[in-house]
Motif scaffolding. Structure first.
Motif, PDB file in Angstrom:
ATOM      1  N   MET A  60       0.823  -1.213   0.000  1.00  0.00           N
ATOM      2  CA  MET A  60       0.000   0.000   0.000  1.00  0.00           C
ATOM      3  C   MET A  60       0.856   1.261   0.000  1.00  0.00           C
ATOM      4  O   MET A  60       0.559   2.238  -0.698  1.00  0.00           O
ATOM      5  CB  MET A  60      -0.943  -0.013   1.201  1.00  0.00           C
ATOM      6  CG  MET A  60      -2.046  -1.069   1.108  1.00  0.00           C
ATOM      7  SD  MET A  60      -3.163  -1.099   2.532  1.00  0.00           S
ATOM      8  CE  MET A  60      -4.010   0.496   2.326  1.00  0.00           C
ATOM      9  N   VAL A  61       1.935   1.258   0.771  1.00  0.00           N
ATOM     10  CA  VAL A  61       2.828   2.419   0.802  1.00  0.00           C
ATOM     11  C   VAL A  61       3.490   2.618  -0.552  1.00  0.00           C
ATOM     12  O   VAL A  61       3.581   3.739  -1.061  1.00  0.00           O
ATOM     13  CB  VAL A  61       3.890   2.264   1.909  1.00  0.00           C
ATOM     14  CG1 VAL A  61       4.950   3.358   1.804  1.00  0.00           C
ATOM     15  CG2 VAL A  61       3.241   2.309   3.290  1.00  0.00           C
ATOM     16  N   LEU A 106       6.368   6.638   1.543  1.00  0.00           N
ATOM     17  CA  LEU A 106       7.414   5.933   0.806  1.00  0.00           C
ATOM     18  C   LEU A 106       8.771   6.504   1.190  1.00  0.00           C
ATOM     19  O   LEU A 106       8.987   7.704   1.145  1.00  0.00           O
ATOM     20  CB  LEU A 106       7.169   6.089  -0.702  1.00  0.00           C
ATOM     21  CG  LEU A 106       8.009   5.240  -1.648  1.00  0.00           C
ATOM     22  CD1 LEU A 106       7.731   3.756  -1.436  1.00  0.00           C
ATOM     23  CD2 LEU A 106       7.716   5.624  -3.092  1.00  0.00           C
ATOM     24  N   LEU A 107       9.676   5.638   1.564  1.00  0.00           N
ATOM     25  CA  LEU A 107      10.978   6.066   2.058  1.00  0.00           C
ATOM     26  C   LEU A 107      11.743   6.871   1.027  1.00  0.00           C
ATOM     27  O   LEU A 107      12.381   7.867   1.349  1.00  0.00           O
ATOM     28  CB  LEU A 107      11.800   4.836   2.477  1.00  0.00           C
ATOM     29  CG  LEU A 107      13.132   5.102   3.155  1.00  0.00           C
ATOM     30  CD1 LEU A 107      12.908   5.791   4.496  1.00  0.00           C
ATOM     31  CD2 LEU A 107      13.890   3.804   3.360  1.00  0.00           C
ATOM     32  N   ARG A 130       8.151   6.732   8.821  1.00  0.00           N
ATOM     33  CA  ARG A 130       7.024   6.913   9.750  1.00  0.00           C
ATOM     34  C   ARG A 130       6.763   8.391   9.922  1.00  0.00           C
ATOM     35  O   ARG A 130       7.656   9.152  10.300  1.00  0.00           O
ATOM     36  CB  ARG A 130       7.379   6.279  11.094  1.00  0.00           C
ATOM     37  CG  ARG A 130       6.249   6.342  12.133  1.00  0.00           C
ATOM     38  CD  ARG A 130       5.200   5.295  11.825  1.00  0.00           C
ATOM     39  NE  ARG A 130       4.324   5.087  12.977  1.00  0.00           N
ATOM     40  CZ  ARG A 130       3.178   5.745  13.174  1.00  0.00           C
ATOM     41  NH1 ARG A 130       2.767   6.656  12.297  1.00  0.00           N
ATOM     42  NH2 ARG A 130       2.428   5.494  14.228  1.00  0.00           N
ATOM     43  N   VAL A 131       5.565   8.842   9.614  1.00  0.00           N
ATOM     44  CA  VAL A 131       5.186  10.244   9.779  1.00  0.00           C
ATOM     45  C   VAL A 131       3.929  10.310  10.633  1.00  0.00           C
ATOM     46  O   VAL A 131       3.262   9.306  10.879  1.00  0.00           O
ATOM     47  CB  VAL A 131       4.947  10.939   8.420  1.00  0.00           C
ATOM     48  CG1 VAL A 131       6.219  10.977   7.597  1.00  0.00           C
ATOM     49  CG2 VAL A 131       3.837  10.263   7.639  1.00  0.00           C
ATOM     50  N   HIS A 132       3.618  11.519  11.106  1.00  0.00           N
ATOM     51  CA  HIS A 132       2.460  11.691  11.982  1.00  0.00           C
ATOM     52  C   HIS A 132       1.186  11.211  11.284  1.00  0.00           C
ATOM     53  O   HIS A 132       0.825  11.677  10.212  1.00  0.00           O
ATOM     54  CB  HIS A 132       2.321  13.158  12.358  1.00  0.00           C
ATOM     55  CG  HIS A 132       1.192  13.438  13.306  1.00  0.00           C
ATOM     56  ND1 HIS A 132       1.204  13.001  14.608  1.00  0.00           N
ATOM     57  CD2 HIS A 132       0.018  14.079  13.131  1.00  0.00           C
ATOM     58  CE1 HIS A 132       0.098  13.376  15.207  1.00  0.00           C
ATOM     59  NE2 HIS A 132      -0.645  14.028  14.331  1.00  0.00           N
ATOM     60  N   PHE A 175       1.695   7.473   0.342  1.00  0.00           N
ATOM     61  CA  PHE A 175       1.367   7.835   1.715  1.00  0.00           C
ATOM     62  C   PHE A 175       0.066   7.155   2.106  1.00  0.00           C
ATOM     63  O   PHE A 175      -0.912   7.186   1.349  1.00  0.00           O
ATOM     64  CB  PHE A 175       1.221   9.345   1.885  1.00  0.00           C
ATOM     65  CG  PHE A 175       0.710   9.735   3.254  1.00  0.00           C
ATOM     66  CD1 PHE A 175       1.568   9.769   4.337  1.00  0.00           C
ATOM     67  CD2 PHE A 175      -0.631  10.024   3.458  1.00  0.00           C
ATOM     68  CE1 PHE A 175       1.111  10.103   5.614  1.00  0.00           C
ATOM     69  CE2 PHE A 175      -1.107  10.357   4.721  1.00  0.00           C
ATOM     70  CZ  PHE A 175      -0.236  10.394   5.801  1.00  0.00           C
ATOM     71  N   VAL A 176       0.048   6.530   3.286  1.00  0.00           N
ATOM     72  CA  VAL A 176      -1.173   5.913   3.804  1.00  0.00           C
ATOM     73  C   VAL A 176      -1.312   6.267   5.282  1.00  0.00           C
ATOM     74  O   VAL A 176      -0.315   6.449   5.984  1.00  0.00           O
ATOM     75  CB  VAL A 176      -1.168   4.373   3.646  1.00  0.00           C
ATOM     76  CG1 VAL A 176      -1.341   3.971   2.210  1.00  0.00           C
ATOM     77  CG2 VAL A 176       0.092   3.755   4.235  1.00  0.00           C
TER      78      VAL A 176
END
Length: 251
Positions: A13-14, A58-59, A51-53, A19-20
Motif C-alpha cells: 500500500m505504501v 514511501l521512504l 514513519r510520519v504523523h 502515503f497511507v
C-alpha cells in the motif's frame, strides 16, 4: 491476519499510494490502530518506510525534495513537542543561548518558562516564536543571506557575527543522524550551526526519534563533540545503545 501478511500488505500500500494513514491500514486489514502503529514503527526502524504523523510514506520520497519549515511543522508534532519540552529543562535563568533553525527549536523557545534569558538565533521562525513568548527576553537576530526554505540566515555575514559571541548553551536541530554524523540539507546552513555550537559552553542536538539512523546531504558536526542528544523516551533500545556510545542521551 498474520503479522507477515500485514507487513507485506503495508509495504504494498505504501509503495502504491506513497502515503497511507493508520486508519486506512487498520480498516483495510481489520485490525486495531495500535497493531498498525506497532507494525509501522517496526518497518520504520528497519528503514523500509518513513514513519510520519498519522501514517507512513514511501521512504524514497523523503530525500528527493527538502521540506520547508512550514511543511515540517505539520509532521511528528507530538514527538517534537516532547523533545522541545525536555530541552527547556536544560535552560536556566540568565543563560545566553544560541538556537539554530528547526521546528522543534521553535517549539522549545515558545515553551520556555524561565524569566530572564538572552536568545541569539539565525532563524527567523525561532526569533518570531521567542518574540511571542510571554516573557520579555533579550533577543538577538543574526543577519546574513536568507535561505527561504528553512527561514535561516547564513553565510559569511552570519558566521562572522557568531564568531564574536559566546553562549552558555547551544541548541541545533538536524535532518538526520547516522552513527556520529549530524547532517542537514545545506552546506552553508550546517557551517553556521557548527559555529554556533563551537562558541557554546554546552552543546546539544535536538532530534525526535524519527531522525535517528537517517542521514542527509551534508555532515556539519560530530555527535561525539556535543554534550547531549535530546530525543524521545520511546527511542528503540538498540538505537539508544548505539548513540549512547557517542554522547549522553536525554529522553
Amino acid at each position: 491476519m498474520l503479522k507477515s501478511e500485514r507487513i507485506k500488505t503495508i509495504l504494498q500500500m505504501v509503495n502504491t499510494q506513497k502515503f497511507v494513514t493508520v486508519d486506512e491500514l487498520a480498516q483495510s486489514m481489520q485490525v486495531s490502530d495500535m497493531t498498525i502503529r506497532r507494525d509501522l514503527n517496526e518497518l520504520h526502524k528497519a528503514n523500509k518506510i518513513l514513519r510520519v504523523h498519522g501514517g507512513a510514506q514511501l521512504l524514497s520520497d523523503q530525500s528527493l525534495i527538502e521540506k520547508s519549515y512550514k511543511q515540517k511543522r505539520e509532521i511528528h508534532n507530538k514527538e517534537k513537542d516532547e523533545v522541545a519540552k525536555r530541552a527547556c529543562n536544560l535552560i536556566h535563568e540568565n543563560d545566553s543561548i544560541f538556537v539554530g533553525p528547526g521546528t522543534t527549536l521553535e517549539l522549545m523557545v515558545a515553551n520556555l518558562k524561565v524569566k530572564k534569558l538572552r536568545i541569539i538565533t539565525n532563524s527567523l521562525p525561532v526569533f518570531e516564536a521567542a518574540k511571542n513568548n510571554m516573557n520579555d527576553y533579550d533577543l538577538i537576530m543574526v543577519g546574513g543571506a536568507y535561505r527561504r526554505i528553512s527561514g535561516a540566515f547564513l553565510g559569511a555575514l552570519a558566521n562572522n557575527e557568531l564568531k564574536t559571541m559566546s553562549f552558555s548553551i547551544g541548541f541545533v536541530g538536524v535532518n538526520g543522524i547516522k552513527d556520529s554524523a549530524m547532517t542537514t540539507a545545506n552546506l552553508e546552513e550546517g557551517q553556521t550551526e557548527g559555529i554556533g555550537l563551537d562558541h557554546s559552553q554546552l552543546k546539544f542536538v535536538v532530534a525526535d526519534y524519527t531522525k535517528l539512523d537517517h542521514s542527509d546531504f551534508h555532515q556539519f558536526y560530530d555527535l561525539r563533540n556535543v554534550d547531549g542528544l535530546i530525543t524521545n523516551h520511546e527511542i528503540a533500545p538498540e538505537l539508544e545503545k548505539q548513540y549512547s556510545q557517542f554522547t549522553t542521551i536525554y529522553k
